[in-house]
Design a protein around this motif. Structure first.
Motif, PDB file in Angstrom:
ATOM      1  N   UNK A 170      55.873  20.677   0.221  1.00 33.08           N
ATOM      2  CA  UNK A 170      55.803  21.937   0.733  1.00 33.08           C
ATOM      3  C   UNK A 170      54.169  21.965   1.715  1.00 33.08           C
ATOM      4  N   UNK A 171      53.392  21.194   1.078  1.00 37.90           N
ATOM      5  CA  UNK A 171      52.049  21.465   1.710  1.00 37.90           C
ATOM      6  C   UNK A 171      51.525  20.055   2.052  1.00 37.90           C
ATOM      7  N   UNK A 172      50.435  20.317   2.792  1.00 34.04           N
ATOM      8  CA  UNK A 172      49.969  18.580   3.242  1.00 34.04           C
ATOM      9  C   UNK A 172      49.690  17.889   1.950  1.00 34.04           C
ATOM     10  N   UNK A 173      49.626  16.615   2.141  1.00 36.61           N
ATOM     11  CA  UNK A 173      49.267  15.419   1.006  1.00 36.61           C
ATOM     12  C   UNK A 173      47.895  14.722   1.593  1.00 36.61           C
ATOM     13  N   UNK A 174      47.159  14.457   0.721  1.00 37.45           N
ATOM     14  CA  UNK A 174      46.078  13.584   1.300  1.00 37.45           C
ATOM     15  C   UNK A 174      46.296  12.350   0.645  1.00 37.45           C
ATOM     16  N   UNK A 175      46.125  11.271   1.252  1.00 34.73           N
ATOM     17  CA  UNK A 175      46.005   9.734   0.775  1.00 34.73           C
ATOM     18  C   UNK A 175      44.925   9.022   0.885  1.00 34.73           C
ATOM     19  N   UNK A 176      44.404   8.573  -0.136  1.00 34.64           N
ATOM     20  CA  UNK A 176      43.239   7.739   0.040  1.00 34.64           C
ATOM     21  C   UNK A 176      43.620   6.191   0.599  1.00 34.64           C
ATOM     22  N   UNK A 177      43.292   5.918   1.925  1.00 37.52           N
ATOM     23  CA  UNK A 177      43.800   4.733   2.424  1.00 37.52           C
ATOM     24  C   UNK A 177      42.820   3.492   1.954  1.00 37.52           C
ATOM     25  N   UNK A 178      41.501   3.574   1.778  1.00 36.22           N
ATOM     26  CA  UNK A 178      40.732   2.532   1.637  1.00 36.22           C
ATOM     27  C   UNK A 178      39.631   3.043   0.602  1.00 36.22           C
ATOM     28  N   UNK A 179      39.265   2.651  -0.490  1.00 30.93           N
ATOM     29  CA  UNK A 179      38.130   3.069  -1.356  1.00 30.93           C
ATOM     30  C   UNK A 179      37.510   1.923  -1.889  1.00 30.93           C
ATOM     31  N   UNK A 180      36.326   1.670  -1.503  1.00 29.62           N
ATOM     32  CA  UNK A 180      35.726   0.422  -2.326  1.00 29.62           C
ATOM     33  C   UNK A 180      33.993   0.775  -2.148  1.00 29.62           C
ATOM     34  N   UNK A 181      33.406   0.318  -3.480  1.00 25.65           N
ATOM     35  CA  UNK A 181      32.252   0.338  -3.718  1.00 25.65           C
ATOM     36  C   UNK A 181      31.879  -1.080  -4.062  1.00 25.65           C
ATOM     37  N   UNK A 182      30.550  -1.468  -3.472  1.00 28.19           N
ATOM     38  CA  UNK A 182      30.136  -2.866  -3.370  1.00 28.19           C
ATOM     39  C   UNK A 182      30.048  -3.312  -5.053  1.00 28.19           C
ATOM     40  N   UNK A 183      30.260  -4.644  -5.284  1.00 26.49           N
ATOM     41  CA  UNK A 183      30.431  -4.865  -6.633  1.00 26.49           C
ATOM     42  C   UNK A 183      29.086  -4.557  -7.302  1.00 26.49           C
ATOM     43  N   UNK A 184      27.966  -5.099  -7.016  1.00 27.84           N
ATOM     44  CA  UNK A 184      26.536  -4.822  -7.421  1.00 27.84           C
ATOM     45  C   UNK A 184      26.328  -3.318  -7.537  1.00 27.84           C
ATOM     46  N   UNK A 185      27.112  -2.444  -7.065  1.00 28.79           N
ATOM     47  CA  UNK A 185      26.799  -0.957  -7.297  1.00 28.79           C
ATOM     48  C   UNK A 185      27.713  -0.205  -7.959  1.00 28.79           C
ATOM     49  N   UNK A 186      28.758  -0.838  -8.433  1.00 26.20           N
ATOM     50  CA  UNK A 186      29.728   0.019  -9.313  1.00 26.20           C
ATOM     51  C   UNK A 186      29.438   0.352 -10.638  1.00 26.20           C
ATOM     52  N   UNK A 187      29.863   1.225 -11.008  1.00 20.05           N
ATOM     53  CA  UNK A 187      29.675   1.621 -12.524  1.00 20.05           C
ATOM     54  C   UNK A 187      28.428   2.686 -12.497  1.00 20.05           C
TER      55      UNK A 187
END
Length: 150
Positions: free
Chosen positions: A69-86
């Protein structure tokens, strides 16, 4: 700190997406798509910048779908550099995307994720997302080559 991406971020985003996809993407095609997305109000890309370096990004698209009924939001790309995760970078970027989707009247936010990215699956679940669909893909031949659909 997070901010909305700009034209100057194209090189860093290209590298980050190539790392995410584990392959070298067509650079010219990437830049053209990024240029078009920057102009389109249905797209928003956030980056996490530290000391002049892009350490993470989330690219989101808003769209109307006939089955919502309303718009949807889609995450197309999502990334964090390996050394910066967590370190909370992903959560901060997701929070910005969620706020924009909510302000835009979206009824949901969704993400497709490769089956091999099991760490990402856990991350999405920790954010409160649930796995509710299967996604099916069919790789098409390059333009000009006839596809054989048997």
């Amino acid at each position: 700190m997070y901010r909305v991406s700009e034209k100057k971020d194209a090189d860093a985003l290209y590298q980050l997406i190539c790392e995410l996809e584990e392959k070298q993407l067509d650079r010219a095609g990437f830049y053209e798509t990024y240029r078009l997305q920057l102009k389109n109000p249905c797209y928003r890309c956030w980056v996490w910048e530290e000391n002049g370096w892009i350490a993470g990004m989330l690219n989101l698209r808003l769209e109307r779908q006939l089955h919502h009924e309303n718009p949807a939001a889609e995450i197309l790309e999502f990334a964090v550099l390996k050394g910066h995760q967590g370190r909370g970078i992903g959560r901060s970027l997701f929070s910005q995307a969620l706020a924009w989707a909510n302000e835009s009247g979206c009824e949901l936010i969704e993400a497709a994720c490769s089956q091999k990215r099991t760490d990402a699956h856990g991350f999405y679940r920790a954010l409160g997302m649930e796995q509710s669909h299967y996604r099916f893909l069919l790789t098409l031949p390059p333009p000009g080559i006839k596809a054989d659909f048997r």
